[in-house]
Design an enzyme around this catalytic site. Structure first.
Site, PDB file in Angstrom:
ATOM      1  N   SER A 375       0.711  -1.227  -0.252  1.00  0.00           N
ATOM      2  CA  SER A 375       0.181  -0.296   0.134  1.00  0.00           C
ATOM      3  C   SER A 375       0.654   1.294   0.155  1.00  0.00           C
ATOM      4  O   SER A 375       2.155   1.997   1.090  1.00  0.00           O
ATOM      5  CB  SER A 375      -0.854   0.288   1.252  1.00  0.00           C
ATOM      6  N   ARG A 376       1.095   2.441  -1.362  1.00  0.00           N
ATOM      7  CA  ARG A 376       1.990   2.858  -1.349  1.00  0.00           C
ATOM      8  C   ARG A 376       1.768   4.328  -0.808  1.00  0.00           C
ATOM      9  O   ARG A 376       3.052   5.022  -0.246  1.00  0.00           O
ATOM     10  CB  ARG A 376       2.179   3.242  -2.324  1.00  0.00           C
ATOM     11  N   VAL A 377      -0.097   4.158  -0.607  1.00  0.00           N
ATOM     12  CA  VAL A 377       0.413   5.659   0.534  1.00  0.00           C
ATOM     13  C   VAL A 377      -0.818   6.000   2.515  1.00  0.00           C
ATOM     14  O   VAL A 377      -0.448   6.499   3.071  1.00  0.00           O
ATOM     15  CB  VAL A 377      -1.061   6.803   0.048  1.00  0.00           C
TER      16      VAL A 377
END
Ligand SMILES: Nc1ncnc2c1ncn2[C@@H]1O[C@H](COP(=O)(O)OP(=O)(O)OP(=O)(O)O)[C@@H](O)[C@H]1O
Ligand SMILES: [Mg+2]
Length: 511
Positions: A375-377
């Site tokens: 999950s990048r953010v």
């Protein structure tokens, strides 16, 4: 030489003006009327609508019954236009009339839709009577620009331990759920909806190309758990024409957008699933004779999904601060994530949750492969207390996965390695979670704290689930104040950690 019959210019003007005023232009049908050249598989070629716009709504009149069916202009060619028919195309015949409407396709939106099941045109399909719409909204609209947005900062709790701890999702994020058939993709989406009770999030579940019985099952569960009270279901089933499946996600997104833009609310859109959406688009593109590209999809299939997912957003405070979180679902074939559509959607989203058949059948459910899921953010949106316990969890879990492969050789292992393996097995057990049982974040934190701090090392792996259940009951009964503090303080300070420790000690003493 002047004669009496010559009109003076002034008189002439008067006569003309009188004539113009007398003409009733409203009554005249000045609309352009085209006619159908051919109808096939949900699409029609129309002749004579030279001024139609791309994406404009068309009105087909059925000559036999006089009823009208909506359509959508897609291909604008030199002497005809290719359009899709949003309704029963079998009723239409060659030569039937078609009119432009001058409008882009719209859906009814508003609070009246909450709790309802609708088709992509906003018509109710749940037999609960008509829907009172507050407004209409274009199904395609431009995504908000960078100025209108702000970084994702609030968590969207799924209630699933493995996700909230290791692959956290924030409000306004786009997180892909990807996996083979029957690996629990819909289950994750559903649990997330169920967990939004009391969280002030409006959920829109968009079912594309699924069997109606499957969708009925989903709606049934939403009703049973009461989640339908804040949810809207948009259905374009496998039996519906491809054009309906094609517009469904845009319509669902527009329904959610209304709440985000007009009421500053938080919304969640689940597109289940976009593989079938792409297939529906491929079908109608091929019938419209658009040139096929890779895997026979038309060239703009990337844009098909990017313009949809770009509409997910966390709006800036100046724009009301609402959000639209998107959870698209993609079905892979035999775990092949490098196929065309999966790679496209992976590149558009802010992270993905990989579900694996092997794990699913080994009874590790939810079957999330934490190693390759990201999950990048969402990490920015995680509450601090969860961050504090999750770092250790992720590390120990990763170490376990590495050692596990190694340990399969059956060689003698030193004590430290054995301890790590045992810890890992217990973590795997703790991360298992049955369906329809989302867990509040404070309880997740308590159990993750317990397992990563070795309180379960002496519990046999097969007993971990029972231990956990009893532990939560004990905490609810005896230490509800500790849970409440975690929930309200959102961070684990020394005093709170001491309290949590004391509570866990109290429980282990009972065993
Ligand atoms: N956490 C879980 N624990 C136990 N069973 C589960 C869990 N998650 C899903 N299942 C079961 O696994 C089966 C498949 O789940 P689901 O329908 O969500 O998968 P899917 O990937 O959406 O399937 P499809 O590809 O058919 O849409 C269902 O019978 C469901 O009840
Ligand atoms: Mg499913």
């Amino acid at each position: 030489m002047a004669t009496d019959s010559v009109l003076r210019p002034g008189e002439l003007k008067e006569v003309l003006l009188k004539e113009i005023e007398a003409a009733d232009l409203q009554a005249l049908d000045t609309q352009e009327v085209g006619s159908i050249l051919e109808v096939k598989d949900g699409t029609a070629r129309v002749y004579g609508l030279a001024s139609a716009m791309a994406g404009e709504m068309l009105e087909f009149s059925v000559s036999e019954t006089g009823e009208t069916i909506s359509g959508l202009a897609l291909n604008l060619e030199e002497d005809n236009i290719g359009s899709v028919i949003l309704g029963d195309y079998l009723k239409l015949r060659e030569g039937d009339e078609v009119r432009c409407t001058g409008r882009v396709l719209e859906v009814p939106v508003g609070k009246g839709l909450i709790g309802r099941v609708v088709d992509p045109l906003g018509n109710p399909v749940d037999g609960l009577g008509p829907i009172k719409a507050e407004a209409h909204r274009k199904i395609e609209s431009q995504a908000p620009g960078i100025i209108a947005r702000q970084p994702v900062k609030e968590p969207l709790q799924t209630g699933i331990k493995a996700i909230d701890s290791m692959i956290p999702i924030g409000r306004g994020q786009r997180e892909l759920i990807i996996g083979d058939r029957g690996t629990g993709k819909t289950a994750i989406a559903l649990d997330t909806i169920i967990n939004q009770r009391g969280q002030d999030v409006i959920c829109v579940y968009i079912a594309i190309g699924q069997r109606n019985s499957t969708v009925a099952g989903v709606v049934e569960h939403l009703r049973e758990t009461g989640a339908i009270e804040y949810s809207i279901v948009v259905v374009a089933g496998a039996a519906d024409p491809a054009p309906m499946q094609f517009i469904a996600p845009y319509a669902g997104c527009a329904i959610a957008e209304y709440f985000m833009y007009e009421h500053n609310r938080h919304t969640l859109c689940i597109y289940d699933d976009l593989s079938k959406h792409a297939q529906a688009y491929r079908q109608l593109s091929l019938v419209l004779r658009r040139p096929p590209g890779r895997e026979a999809y038309p060239g703009d299939v990337f844009y098909l999904h990017s313009r949809l997912l770009e509409r997910a957003a966390k709006l800036s405070d100046a724009h009301g601060g609402g959000s639209l979180t998107a959870l698209p679902v993609i079905e892979t074939q035999a775990g092949d994530v490098s196929a065309y559509i999966p790679t496209n959607v992976i590149s558009i989203t802010d992270g993905q949750i990989y579900l694996e058949g092997d794990l699913f059948y080994a009874n590790v459910r939810p079957a999330i492969n934490a190693g390759i899921s990201v999950s990048r953010v969402g990490g920015n949106a995680q509450i601090k207390a969860m961050k504090q316990v999750a770092g250790r969890l992720r590390l120990e879990y990763a170490q376990y996965r590495e050692l596990e492969a190694f340990a399969q050789f059956g060689s003698e292992l030193d004590q430290a390695t054995q301890r790590q393996l045992a810890r890992g097995q217990r973590i795997v057990e703790v991360l298992k979670q049955p369906q329809y049982t989302p867990m509040p974040v404070e309880k997740q934190i308590a159990i993750i704290y317990a397992v990563t701090n070795g309180y379960l090392d002496d519990v046999a792996a097969r007993d971990v689930r029972t231990w956990e259940t009893e532990f939560h009951e004990f905490m609810d009964a005896k230490h509800a104040e500790v849970l409440k503090k975690i929930r309200t303080k959102r961070t684990l300070d020394d005093a709170l950690i001491a309290e949590l420790k004391r509570a866990i000690d109290g429980f282990t003493a009972l065993q």
